[in-house]
Scaffold this motif. Structure first.
Motif, PDB file in Angstrom:
ATOM      1  N   PRO A   1      -0.849  63.258  -1.167  1.00 44.77           N
ATOM      2  CA  PRO A   1      -0.394  62.922  -2.519  1.00 44.77           C
ATOM      3  C   PRO A   1       0.805  61.986  -2.588  1.00 44.77           C
ATOM      4  O   PRO A   1       0.881  61.164  -3.495  1.00 44.77           O
ATOM      5  CB  PRO A   1      -0.042  64.271  -3.147  1.00 44.77           C
ATOM      6  N   GLY A   2       1.719  62.072  -1.632  1.00 43.91           N
ATOM      7  CA  GLY A   2       2.940  61.270  -1.738  1.00 43.91           C
ATOM      8  C   GLY A   2       2.809  59.858  -1.209  1.00 43.91           C
ATOM      9  O   GLY A   2       3.684  59.024  -1.423  1.00 43.91           O
ATOM     10  N   CYS A   3       1.731  59.573  -0.485  1.00 44.00           N
ATOM     11  CA  CYS A   3       1.699  58.280   0.190  1.00 44.00           C
ATOM     12  C   CYS A   3       0.432  57.457   0.020  1.00 44.00           C
ATOM     13  O   CYS A   3       0.495  56.228   0.028  1.00 44.00           O
ATOM     14  CB  CYS A   3       1.985  58.471   1.681  1.00 44.00           C
TER      15      CYS A   3
ATOM     16  N   HIS B   1       7.660  59.991  -8.837  1.00 39.79           N
ATOM     17  CA  HIS B   1       8.122  61.387  -8.876  1.00 39.79           C
ATOM     18  C   HIS B   1       7.310  62.284  -7.942  1.00 39.79           C
ATOM     19  O   HIS B   1       7.759  63.344  -7.537  1.00 39.79           O
ATOM     20  CB  HIS B   1       8.115  61.929 -10.321  1.00 39.79           C
ATOM     21  N   VAL B   2       6.089  61.847  -7.608  1.00 43.37           N
ATOM     22  CA  VAL B   2       5.291  62.616  -6.642  1.00 43.37           C
ATOM     23  C   VAL B   2       5.742  62.269  -5.218  1.00 43.37           C
ATOM     24  O   VAL B   2       5.897  63.137  -4.364  1.00 43.37           O
ATOM     25  CB  VAL B   2       3.781  62.324  -6.808  1.00 43.37           C
ATOM     26  N   SER B   3       5.984  60.986  -4.990  1.00 41.74           N
ATOM     27  CA  SER B   3       6.345  60.529  -3.641  1.00 41.74           C
ATOM     28  C   SER B   3       7.733  60.979  -3.205  1.00 41.74           C
ATOM     29  O   SER B   3       7.925  61.383  -2.056  1.00 41.74           O
ATOM     30  CB  SER B   3       6.316  59.002  -3.573  1.00 41.74           C
ATOM     31  N   GLU B   4       8.675  60.886  -4.164  1.00 37.83           N
ATOM     32  CA  GLU B   4      10.084  61.077  -3.796  1.00 37.83           C
ATOM     33  C   GLU B   4      10.355  62.309  -2.947  1.00 37.83           C
ATOM     34  O   GLU B   4      11.043  62.249  -1.952  1.00 37.83           O
ATOM     35  CB  GLU B   4      10.948  61.146  -5.066  1.00 37.83           C
ATOM     36  N   ASN B   5       9.794  63.446  -3.376  1.00 38.90           N
ATOM     37  CA  ASN B   5      10.091  64.686  -2.648  1.00 38.90           C
ATOM     38  C   ASN B   5       8.961  65.134  -1.744  1.00 38.90           C
ATOM     39  O   ASN B   5       8.947  66.260  -1.269  1.00 38.90           O
ATOM     40  CB  ASN B   5      10.417  65.796  -3.647  1.00 38.90           C
ATOM     41  N   ALA B   6       7.967  64.260  -1.532  1.00 38.06           N
ATOM     42  CA  ALA B   6       6.796  64.676  -0.765  1.00 38.06           C
ATOM     43  C   ALA B   6       7.113  64.793   0.725  1.00 38.06           C
ATOM     44  O   ALA B   6       8.073  64.208   1.219  1.00 38.06           O
ATOM     45  CB  ALA B   6       5.668  63.673  -0.979  1.00 38.06           C
TER      46      ALA B   6
END
Ligand code: 6R9
Length: 679
Positions: free
Chosen positions: A458-460, A11-16
């Motif tokens: 944060p996303g990767c 959920h952090v990665s998806e929209n990062a």
């Protein structure tokens, strides 16, 4: 043993902004191989009054043997940072968006400020500054609490091209005086008094002492403008109840006690009453100074780190956006005081450049209770929370039940800054605060670097507790050994950078030679951070701490020389040596060895006088934990104090290693015997 690795949650990665390491590497490669394209894409979103010339995009020299060290970005372009933070965002439709939710020391005292209202206040105060004779390039000193007026002052300075010089309002009058003199500030902005927790600090009185001391050193501050903060608070509580029992109840009459000099001082509210709410921005060159901020120097004299307009804007804006993965509806909160670089880049400039909504907090994590941070996250539904390991460690001690009382599910990114975060604190932060749902950004950087230089995204970035991981865009770290040889692959060495990114400092104010000597003389061709780092088999960077004479107490950097010179100023002291000792909450603390003059006895009274003088000359955060009697110090034949031995004595570790180079080896045993009982 394999390190534990924590993957970012879907959920952090998806929209990062950056969703995978493949994307990160692609962007990183572009930032290194083609910095002009990389940074011009970013620069496009900002307003440049004179456009950027691609031919003069960046240039630098890091090698003193090839001439003076210099760094330039966007030479020839002109802009105004305040215009970009306020007017540009208002044009984009953010006028009614909240720029800051302000949360006072007392939970009942809070307010908010929109972008439009902020611009109005900034323009008014810019006109007040002009009325005091402040012009482009003039320095304005700021010694203020965490109130919205400090944002107004900073942006008012940048609107008219004045250079702000903020001094953390925990520094002593002496430290403030030195900084007023060094920067030759025309004007000083402060507040009457402020509560931090239950402690009442009389800022204006400290400023008066500092201005007197500055005058003795030949520099007169012409104007002092004072925010009526405590009296506003008193009036607010009086209007609510005649019998308010909070910490402010006994403070009613401090307004009248604010020391005053009619020729020099004026109240903020009087100045602002009739000020014109419009002020055309002054267009300045990208390489004009934006602000200076003092950091500890190894000689004891603090260095005014100077940052310039264009590069700093790009870098603060870009790091903020990517490292916190800030999205337009997010609420972001950085707990740092604006008096430190973290407050400059990540309370003020970075968030406002992105049109962000932030929380600004005046108080402490412990007041009125040790759950205050969690209560505030819950109150404002904070998405990104940025604080220091020392705060995390202090709060851990009080137990898990405090964060568990609150709904912290709005959180997505947790930031850490100021010192290495130990895996235990990292895991507590990850589990108890983040509920194992957030990415942790352990951001390594310095006052000098202007913004994050080594940090996960944060996303990767798969996280390893305690590692700051990989470089930010445009940053090329290297590890060097003692001889300046590059360490390839796994290994540990000096952390250096081989080229500038837009946000790196440009000089030490008024002392370019010191800039070159401090950062570029150890390894020609490299900016030397003064920190050590280790690269593991997966290429992760782990900051191992300072390898120079600096120490880091609760995230406050200071030099041993600074504290030593304060101790030796005492008439009864011949010599002093200060080392750092690990501390469970503060990270490090000060352990001082003091040799009194011949015939002078080392007494508790002397020790407490010395403690007091460190507090007065530097500030309460520099208070030594231990002051030990040292009939002599372990020195080499050439007279160099061997601090590595003192560090062993401080932790009572008899494994002192080789002492054969000491002029007098017997002193080591004497010092072990003299360790105070409570040490
Ligand atoms: C931003 C700031 C800089 C020094 C720096 C280093 C230490 C900061 C760190 C860290 C390990 C981190 N430091 N962040 N060490 N991990 N994530 O703190 O600036 O006050 O100039 O201090 O702080 O030693 O050199 P500043």
């Amino acid at each position: 043993m394999k390190d534990d690795v924590y993957e970012p949650k879907p959920h952090v990665s998806e929209n990062a902004y950056v969703r995978s390491m493949i994307e990160y590497r692609k962007l990183y490669r572009k930032s290194i191989e083609n910095p002009v394209d990389f940074w011009s894409d970013i620069a496009k979103q900002f307003h440049w009054e004179t456009p950027i010339d691609r031919q003069k995009f960046w240039s630098y020299n890091f090698d003193t043997s090839k001439g003076p060290v210099y760094v330039k970005w966007l030479e020839g372009a002109t802009t105004n940072i305040c215009y970009n933070l306020l007017d540009r965002n208002i044009r984009l439709g953010l006028g009614d968006k909240i720029a800051f939710y302000w949360e006072g020391n007392d939970p009942e005292d809070y307010s908010r400020l929109t972008y439009k209202k902020l611009r109005e206040e900034v323009c008014k105060f810019a006109n007040v500054l002009k009325s005091k004779g402040v012009e482009k390039g003039d320095r304005v000193a700021i010694y203020m609490p965490m109130v919205l007026e400090i944002v107004v002052v900073i942006l008012a300075c940048s609107r008219i091209g004045a250079v702000h010089s903020i001094v953390f309002a925990g520094f002593s009058a002496d430290a403030l005086a030195d900084r007023l003199v060094d920067s030759q500030c025309k004007v000083l902005i402060t507040a009457d008094s402020v509560y931090r927790g239950e402690k009442l600090l009389h800022l204006k009185a400290i400023c008066d002492t500092a201005m007197d001391k500055a005058k003795e050193q030949g520099h007169e501050v012409k104007h002092c403008i004072v925010v009526r903060h405590l009296q506003r608070l008193n009036a607010f509580f009086e209007s609510k109840t005649q019998n308010h029992n909070g910490c402010n109840g006994d403070a009613k009459n401090h307004y009248d006690e604010t020391p005053w000099n009619d020729d020099r001082d004026s109240w903020w509210h009087d100045e602002m009453e009739d000020a014109d709410p419009s002020c055309y921005p002054v267009w300045v060159s990208a390489e004009d100074p934006l602000f200076m901020l003092y950091t500890s120097g190894s000689t004891g004299k603090p260095k005014g780190v100077l940052h310039t307009v264009g590069g700093y804007l790009l870098y603060a804006a870009t790091t903020f956006k990517y490292v916190f993965d800030y999205k337009p509806d997010d609420v972001y909160w950085c707990t740092a005081d604006v008096g430190w670089i973290t407050g400059h880049s990540y309370v003020i400039y970075g968030p406002l450049a992105n049109g962000a909504t932030s929380v600004m907090f005046e108080g402490t994590p412990f007041y009125p209770n040790v759950d205050r941070f969690w209560a505030i996250i819950n109150k404002y539904k904070v998405n990104q929370f940025y604080t220091a390991p020392t705060a995390i460690r202090a709060l851990m001690k009080y137990g898990d039940e405090h964060p568990q009382k609150y709904d912290l599910s709005s959180l997505r990114v947790l930031g850490s800054v100021g010192e290495p975060i130990n895996p235990e604190a990292w895991l507590w932060y990850y589990k108890l605060i983040g509920n194992e749902q957030c990415s942790i950004a352990d951001t390594f950087w310095q006052t000098e670097t202007g913004g994050h230089v080594i940090t996960p995204l944060p996303g990767c970035t798969p996280m390893k507790p305690g590692s700051a991981t990989f470089p930010f865009f445009g940053v090329q770290p290297e590890l060097l050994d003692e001889n300046g040889e590059k360490i390839i692959g796994e290994g540990e060495g000096y952390l250096v950078f081989n080229r500038p990114w837009p946000g790196i400092m440009r000089t030490v104010y008024g002392d370019h030679k010191r800039f070159e000597e401090t950062y570029f003389s150890r390894f020609p061709g490299y900016y030397c951070t003064g920190d050590g780092a280790r690269r593991d088999a997966d290429g992760y960077l782990w900051i191992t701490g300072r390898i120079d004479d600096k120490l880091n107490v609760s995230g406050h950097l200071m030099s041993t020389a600074e504290v030593e010179s304060c101790l030796t100023e005492h008439p009864s002291v011949t010599e002093a040596a200060v080392v750092s000792r690990p501390h469970p909450v503060k990270g490090e603390c000060l352990y001082c060895f003091v040799t009194p003059n011949d015939g002078i006895e080392f007494t508790n009274k002397l020790a407490s006088e010395l403690s007091k003088s460190v507090r007065e000359k530097i500030g309460p955060f520099a208070m030594p934990d231990v002051i030990q009697y040292a009939p002599g110090l372990p020195k080499t034949r050439s007279g160099k104090i061997m601090r590595r031995i003192l560090r062993k004595i401080a932790i009572n570790d008899r494994n002192v290693g080789d002492t054969s180079t000491l002029a007098d080896e017997s002193i080591v045993e004497i010092l072990f015997k003299n360790r105070p009982e409570n040490a």
